[in-house]
Enzyme design. Structure first.
Site, short mmCIF file in Angstrom:
data_model
loop_
_atom_site.label_atom_id
_atom_site.label_comp_id
_atom_site.label_asym_id
_atom_site.label_seq_id
_atom_site.Cartn_x
_atom_site.Cartn_y
_atom_site.Cartn_z
N ARG A 51 29.68 30.04 14.24
CA ARG A 51 31.05 30.07 13.72
C ARG A 51 31.77 31.37 13.55
O ARG A 51 33.02 31.45 13.51
CB ARG A 51 30.93 29.20 12.24
CG ARG A 51 30.95 27.71 12.64
CD ARG A 51 30.97 26.87 11.20
NE ARG A 51 29.80 27.78 10.18
CZ ARG A 51 29.66 27.15 8.96
NH1 ARG A 51 30.14 26.20 8.78
NH2 ARG A 51 28.45 27.82 8.57
N LYS A 148 10.90 25.79 13.28
CA LYS A 148 10.36 25.35 12.00
C LYS A 148 11.13 25.61 10.68
O LYS A 148 12.02 26.52 10.94
CB LYS A 148 8.83 25.83 11.66
CG LYS A 148 8.88 27.15 10.97
CD LYS A 148 7.43 27.43 10.86
CE LYS A 148 7.21 27.36 9.22
NZ LYS A 148 6.99 28.75 8.44
N ASP A 177 6.03 27.18 17.07
CA ASP A 177 5.11 27.75 16.11
C ASP A 177 4.67 29.06 16.57
O ASP A 177 3.88 28.98 17.68
CB ASP A 177 3.88 26.81 15.85
CG ASP A 177 2.91 27.36 14.74
OD1 ASP A 177 2.89 28.45 14.66
OD2 ASP A 177 2.53 26.61 14.04
N HIS A 178 5.42 30.02 16.03
CA HIS A 178 5.45 31.55 16.54
C HIS A 178 3.73 32.04 16.55
O HIS A 178 3.43 32.72 17.22
CB HIS A 178 6.32 32.37 16.10
CG HIS A 178 5.73 32.97 14.77
ND1 HIS A 178 5.93 32.18 13.67
CD2 HIS A 178 5.33 34.16 14.44
CE1 HIS A 178 5.60 33.14 12.65
NE2 HIS A 178 5.17 34.32 12.81
N LYS A 182 1.19 34.38 19.62
CA LYS A 182 0.21 35.68 19.19
C LYS A 182 -0.49 35.87 20.47
O LYS A 182 -1.53 34.95 20.83
CB LYS A 182 -0.33 35.65 17.97
CG LYS A 182 1.08 35.75 16.77
CD LYS A 182 0.31 35.98 15.53
CE LYS A 182 1.34 35.80 14.46
NZ LYS A 182 2.06 36.98 13.99
N GLU A 216 -0.77 38.09 3.68
CA GLU A 216 0.49 38.82 3.62
C GLU A 216 0.71 39.81 2.42
O GLU A 216 0.23 39.40 1.34
CB GLU A 216 1.67 37.85 3.79
CG GLU A 216 1.72 37.01 4.94
CD GLU A 216 3.24 36.19 5.06
OE1 GLU A 216 4.13 36.94 5.55
OE2 GLU A 216 3.25 35.08 4.69
N ASP A 235 4.78 25.95 4.18
CA ASP A 235 5.11 26.97 4.92
C ASP A 235 4.16 27.51 6.09
O ASP A 235 4.36 28.00 7.19
CB ASP A 235 5.52 28.21 3.82
CG ASP A 235 6.18 29.52 4.59
OD1 ASP A 235 7.28 29.14 5.46
OD2 ASP A 235 5.84 30.42 4.50
N HIS A 240 1.03 26.88 10.99
CA HIS A 240 0.43 28.08 11.49
C HIS A 240 -1.12 27.91 11.31
O HIS A 240 -1.90 28.00 12.45
CB HIS A 240 0.60 29.39 10.85
CG HIS A 240 2.18 29.71 10.94
ND1 HIS A 240 2.85 29.23 12.00
CD2 HIS A 240 3.16 30.35 10.07
CE1 HIS A 240 4.38 29.59 11.85
NE2 HIS A 240 4.19 30.03 10.67
N LYS A 331 1.05 35.24 -0.18
CA LYS A 331 1.95 36.40 -0.13
C LYS A 331 1.55 37.15 -1.12
O LYS A 331 0.63 37.12 -2.03
CB LYS A 331 3.54 35.73 -0.37
CG LYS A 331 3.68 34.86 0.35
CD LYS A 331 5.03 35.05 0.97
CE LYS A 331 5.54 33.85 2.05
NZ LYS A 331 5.54 34.47 3.37
C1 BG6 Z 1 6.48 32.05 8.70
C2 BG6 Z 1 6.68 32.05 7.35
O1 BG6 Z 1 6.59 31.06 9.54
O2 BG6 Z 1 5.71 33.11 9.09
C3 BG6 Z 1 6.90 33.09 6.61
O3 BG6 Z 1 7.77 30.98 7.12
C4 BG6 Z 1 5.70 34.02 6.96
O4 BG6 Z 1 6.81 32.80 5.25
C5 BG6 Z 1 5.66 34.19 8.54
O5 BG6 Z 1 5.94 35.42 6.11
C6 BG6 Z 1 4.60 34.95 8.98
O6 BG6 Z 1 4.63 35.40 10.33
P1 BG6 Z 1 3.74 36.64 10.71
O7 BG6 Z 1 3.92 36.48 12.22
O8 BG6 Z 1 4.61 37.80 10.32
O9 BG6 Z 1 2.35 36.57 10.39
#
Ligand code: BG6
Length: 489
Positions: A51, A148, A177-178, A182, A216, A235, A240, A331
């Site tokens: 936008r 997501k 789902d990233h 990896k 993390e 989350d 993941h 976290k």
């Molecule tokens: C995301 C979560 O999908 O993955 C985050 O929403 C998280 O909370 C992140 O920090 C972690 O991804 P990576 O690749 O840094 O381990």
């Protein structure tokens, strides 16, 4: 070793949410790296739709800034940046109204791959899908990429699937789902199914237990309003960690193709038993430093949301009967450290006697940092003094073993975007997988809601609440330490 890069076909990629955080941090830096690697044909086009009232130059300045921030200077020669910027267009478009859509449909080319990346709030996914059809932007082979969170429970995920499938075929929907992008996660499949060594041992007779840790060091800073409604379960676990668990536990698919792999993953999710309350530890970080505790970072001072979770799971099938899978994620933990460990049983009989202790083989698959795989084997400690046993790693740190810097390996997002262009859905979640994962998650969250308990506290910079350690101690086991996993079994 020089990596071989196979260029994809030329494409038009439209990013909805083109001025958003994901575009800035991950999508543009990732695409630029693929461009530099020679994978993105120069006649491809990336259209940032948003936008924000920017003209083409203003948008290119936005992309330049993103590259300066997230790509090291040594990896962005000016000439390359300039050529890359030539592929970028901006379109002022409002997902929630009809304005800008005809301009979009006029921009899209025939004869190139067409992909639409929904990097916007999930509440807009349905509207986007509908408008793409209505304004003639969707071609029969086009793809949509959906970020997501994919729903927040089974009902909302089903509804989202229903809406998307009203406009697109499942084969056109790429749910990201990233973690599946990896490097090491794919290597997990290569190790399991490309070697004869592991698969014969990969079951209850030889595996004592499995650990999956995604720790993390960052907190929820700045994302408190999203995170407090999600928590670690929604989350991280539902997507993941569940995906990692599937790749470890699944049966060998007959082919490395999207449906063969996803069929096997789905069977695993269906076989995960619902954990009892004693199998679950929830935690929330606290700190003596004002502003650093979880509750300081979210609006709801009476929040019950967890920033840490540890689980003991069982998979009810022949392969895994009796083998616990311990999962933990949180976290503000001691370090950023993600690892999957397959802990094998001890030898059935020790010819060296009890005094030499019990030794185990461990296959440790490190996701981050220092992606790589370690196989811990027991050997004789070198030197005189009789038979003393030690566990040492056979180390395959990818950056070393493959003779190139980790920074050269494509990061998760860029690999996944290239897969979208190639039309390969193997590393994307299918709709039924996502629904099944929510079907497993929902009753657990419902139970928490009814109990209305606060998660246990843990100090920032630690490995989570005490209960997490106790979960394994009670079974005569211990978590592999977050700091020393690279050196010892
Ligand atoms: C995301 C979560 O999908 O993955 C985050 O929403 C998280 O909370 C992140 O920090 C972690 O991804 P990576 O690749 O840094 O381990």
């Amino acid at each position: 070793m020089v990596s071989r890069v196979i260029p994809v076909e030329a494409f038009d990629l439209v990013i909805f949410g083109g001025t958003g955080d994901l575009a800035r941090r991950r999508i543009f830096p990732g695409l630029f790296r693929r461009f530099r690697a020679g994978q993105m044909p120069p006649n491809s086009r990336i259209v940032g739709a948003a936008r924000r009232q920017l003209d083409r130059d203003g948008y290119r300045a936005f992309v330049t800034e993103a590259l300066s921030e997230f790509v090291p200077e040594s990896a962005r020669p000016e000439d390359d940046v300039r050529t890359f910027l030539g592929c970028i267009e901006h379109l002022i478009l409002d997902a929630a109204s009809d304005s800008g859509w005809d301009a979009l449909s006029g921009m899209l080319r025939d004869g190139v791959v067409r992909a639409f990346y929904f990097s916007v709030a999930p509440s807009l996914f349905g509207t986007l899908a509908e408008r793409l059809r209505k304004h003639g932007c969707a071609s029969p082979a086009c793809r949509i990429v959906v970020e997501k969170p994919f729903g927040r429970d089974l009902e909302s995920a089903r509804e989202l699937n229903r809406i998307l499938r009203n406009h697109f075929d499942e084969s056109q929907i790429y749910r990201i789902d990233h973690y599946l992008g990896k490097e090491t996660v794919q290597n997990l499949m290569a190790v399991r199914f490309g070697n004869v060594l592991f698969e014969p041992l990969w079951h209850a007779q030889f595996v004592d237990h499995v650990q999956i840790t995604v720790a993390e060091s960052v907190g929820v800073d700045g994302r408190g309003s999203y995170y407090d409604k999600a928590g670690a379960m929604r989350d991280m676990i539902q997507n993941h960690l569940m995906q990692l668990l599937c790749l470890i536990a699944m049966e060998p698919p007959s082919r490395f193709d999207p449906d063969a792999v996803r069929d096997e993953k789905l069977k695993v999710i269906r076989a995960i038993e619902r954990p009892a309350p004693r199998d679950i530890v929830r935690g929330r970080y606290v700190s003596a430093v004002p502003g650093e505790s979880y509750l300081d970072q979210v609006e709801n001072a009476d929040s019950r949301t967890e920033s840490f979770i540890a689980l003991r799971l069982r998979i009810s099938n022949w392969r895994w009967a009796g083998v616990p899978f311990y999962l933990r994620t949180g976290k503000r933990m001691a370090a950023r450290h993600s690892e999957i460990s397959i802990v094998f049983k001890t030898a059935p009989h020790s010819i060296f006697g009890q005094t030499l202790g019990q030794h185990r083989n461990v296959l440790a698959i490190r996701l981050q940092p220092n992606e790589g795989i370690n196989l811990f084997v027991t050997i004789k400690e070198p030197g005189p003094g009789g038979m003393r046993l030690v566990d040492v790693p056979l180390d395959m740190t990818f950056a070393e073993a493959l003779g190139r810097g980790v920074e050269d390996a494509p990061a998760a997002y860029e690999r996944l975007i290239m897969d979208v262009i190639r039309g390969n859905q193997t590393l994307f979640m299918r709709g039924d997988e996502v629904e099944q994962a929510w079907a497993w998650t929902d009753p657990i969250i419902k139970d928490w809601r009814e109990r209305d308990e606060h998660p246990d506290s843990y100090q920032v910079g630690t490995n989570g609440p005490e209960g997490a350690a106790a979960l394994l101690h009670g079974d005569g086991r211990k978590w592999r330490d977050i700091d020393d996993t690279q050196d010892s079994a």
